[in-house]
Motif scaffolding. Structure first.
Motif, mmCIF file in Angstrom:
data_model
loop_
_atom_site.group_PDB
_atom_site.id
_atom_site.type_symbol
_atom_site.label_atom_id
_atom_site.label_comp_id
_atom_site.label_asym_id
_atom_site.label_seq_id
_atom_site.Cartn_x
_atom_site.Cartn_y
_atom_site.Cartn_z
ATOM 1 N N LEU A 48 39.265 48.259 33.806
ATOM 2 C CA LEU A 48 40.119 47.789 34.965
ATOM 3 C C LEU A 48 39.320 47.872 36.192
ATOM 4 C CD1 LEU A 48 43.464 49.319 34.126
ATOM 5 C CD2 LEU A 48 42.898 46.972 33.741
ATOM 6 N N ARG A 49 38.506 49.007 36.385
ATOM 7 C CA ARG A 49 38.039 49.346 37.666
ATOM 8 C C ARG A 49 36.819 48.236 38.119
ATOM 9 N NH1 ARG A 49 39.237 55.290 39.579
ATOM 10 N NH2 ARG A 49 40.861 55.385 38.330
ATOM 11 N N ASN A 50 37.214 46.986 38.553
ATOM 12 C CA ASN A 50 36.162 46.105 38.939
ATOM 13 C C ASN A 50 36.795 45.163 39.980
ATOM 14 O OD1 ASN A 50 36.785 43.600 37.257
ATOM 15 N ND2 ASN A 50 36.654 45.009 35.716
ATOM 16 N N ALA A 51 35.850 44.579 40.543
ATOM 17 C CA ALA A 51 36.524 43.622 41.832
ATOM 18 C C ALA A 51 37.423 42.539 41.251
ATOM 19 C CB ALA A 51 35.437 43.173 42.570
ATOM 20 N N ALA A 52 36.987 42.058 40.193
ATOM 21 C CA ALA A 52 37.694 40.814 39.710
ATOM 22 C C ALA A 52 39.151 41.375 39.159
ATOM 23 C CB ALA A 52 36.795 40.420 38.209
ATOM 24 N N VAL A 53 39.609 42.452 38.613
ATOM 25 C CA VAL A 53 40.518 42.711 37.999
ATOM 26 C C VAL A 53 41.466 43.306 39.414
ATOM 27 C CG1 VAL A 53 42.171 44.772 37.043
ATOM 28 C CG2 VAL A 53 40.175 43.559 35.660
ATOM 29 N N GLU A 54 40.931 43.851 40.268
ATOM 30 C CA GLU A 54 41.233 44.429 41.711
ATOM 31 C C GLU A 54 42.076 43.046 42.237
ATOM 32 O OE1 GLU A 54 38.381 47.029 43.051
ATOM 33 O OE2 GLU A 54 38.918 48.518 41.805
ATOM 34 N N ALA A 55 41.403 42.131 42.412
ATOM 35 C CA ALA A 55 41.691 40.853 43.038
ATOM 36 C C ALA A 55 43.127 40.352 42.693
ATOM 37 C CB ALA A 55 40.643 39.858 43.096
ATOM 38 N N VAL A 56 43.325 40.528 41.155
ATOM 39 C CA VAL A 56 44.699 40.091 40.696
ATOM 40 C C VAL A 56 45.862 41.178 40.688
ATOM 41 C CG1 VAL A 56 43.519 38.016 39.866
ATOM 42 C CG2 VAL A 56 43.610 40.064 38.495
ATOM 43 N N LEU A 57 45.366 42.456 40.902
ATOM 44 C CA LEU A 57 46.451 43.154 40.671
ATOM 45 C C LEU A 57 47.670 43.414 41.532
ATOM 46 C CD1 LEU A 57 44.632 46.760 40.196
ATOM 47 C CD2 LEU A 57 46.362 45.648 38.539
#
Ligand SMILES: NC(=O)c1ccc[n+]([C@@H]2O[C@H](COP(=O)([O-])OP(=O)(O)OC[C@H]3O[C@@H](n4cnc5c(N)ncnc54)[C@H](OP(=O)(O)O)[C@@H]3O)[C@@H](O)[C@H]2O)c1
Length: 295
Positions: A76-85
């Motif tokens: 989870l801890r990456n920019a791609a996931v963080e962008a859609v959280l």
């Protein structure tokens, strides 16, 4: 509008959770590091995401259930996931520690997601039963909005409050109880085996006495909370005698005395401290003593 949920982690537990969501009519998107584990779920109607971020983006609720928090963070801890959280409700059902839950909640909130932490108190085949317990903590609105979904996993939701570490703290507490009983179970198996009793029969009887002992521990919990150790159900003296008898019998039978010696030591100390005429819950005083120097 179909309700949407994503499940990340398709081990034996995560697959079961995804199956329960599908059965309840959710549109379920799944992701697993080893994609082949999704085959049966896809056949049953789940959508397979190519990446974790695709799975997170597909569900209003995102359930994650992987081996440990390290795995969860790797996913989870990456920019791609963080962008859609933002706007998602992340339901963390990976077992972990209170500290891990706190760090994980802080990260989720910093990226605009709601966050619940859960401790599953059952085996996969018990998931979905009305009596199955799931420990939960986190923001009360996130819990309220997730309640219907969570009840698909277990009918007995034990919500422990806003403090996010509480579900995993309670998981540590209940597992402490379970592993204490586990050690006793295996010593008991030696005793039964030594007496020529089939061990399947021993397992059956342990199951039969389980609910009664549950009631007993509920009583002792209430005694601990009250702090009044006047004898009410179980005098300490009985347990002092019982644990010494188990130890003596093990030695006489040539069984490994390691576990009964460990248990009897607590009760011997209680006797030495003058607790024999109190309710057995007074044993907590031995546990509260500073730890002896390590041998
Ligand atoms: N099973 C039970 O009886 C039970 C009961 C209560 C609570 N739980 C909790 O539920 C959680 C899952 O348990 P389980 O029984 O489903 O375990 P499991 O069958 O061993 O599955 C582990 C899952 O974690 C994934 N995983 C492990 N390391 C990973 C990594 N570095 N990166 C990405 N994914 C990784 C695995 O992916 P791969 O498929 O690619 O290996 C798999 O999806 C655990 O925290 C466990 O304590 C389980």
């Amino acid at each position: 509008m179909m309700k949407t949920a994503s499940v990340i982690g398709l081990g034996i537990m995560g697959s079961t959770l995804a199956r329960l969501l599908l059965k309840a009519g959710y549109r379920v998107t799944v992701w697993n590091r080893t994609p082949g584990k999704a085959d049966a779920l896809v056949t049953a109607g789940a959508l397979l995401a190519a990446t974790p971020e695709e799975a997170v983006a597909a569900g209003d609720f995102v359930v994650i259930c992987v081996y440990d928090y390290r795995a969860s963070e790797e996913i989870l801890r990456n920019a791609a996931v963080e962008a859609v959280l933002p706007g998602r409700t992340l339901i963390q059902l990976t077992t972990g520690s209170p500290k891990e839950a706190q760090a994980s909640e802080a990260w989720a909130h910093a990226h605009g997601a709601r966050y619940l932490d859960g401790g599953i108190q059952a085996a996969p085949e018990q998931m979905g039963d009305p009596s199955t317990t799931i420990l939960l903590s986190g923001a009360s609105d996130a819990f309220r909005d997730s309640e219907d979904l969570l009840k698909l996993f277990g009918g007995n939701l034990a919500y422990l409050g806003v403090e996010i570490g509480r579900a995993s703290a309670m998981d540590l507490a209940t597992l402490s109880y379970v592993y204490g009983a586990t050690l006793g179970f295996f010593h008991g198996a030696l005793v039964a085996e030594n007496a020529g009793i089939p061990l399947g029969r021993y397992g059956d009887i342990v199951r039969e006495i389980g609910p009664g002992f549950g009631e007993f521990f509920r009583h002792e919990g209430a005694v601990l909370e009250s702090g009044d150790f006047t004898i009410s159900q179980s005098p300490m003296g009985i347990s002092i005698e019982a644990t010494q008898r188990i130890l003596d019998a093990a030695r006489e039978s040539g069984l490994n005395p390691r576990f009964p010696a460990f248990a009897a030591e607590y009760f011997r100390e209680a006797k030495e401290r003058g607790l024999a005429e109190k309710e057995v819950a007074a044993l907590i005083e031995i546990f509260r003593s500073p730890a002896p120097a390590r041998r």
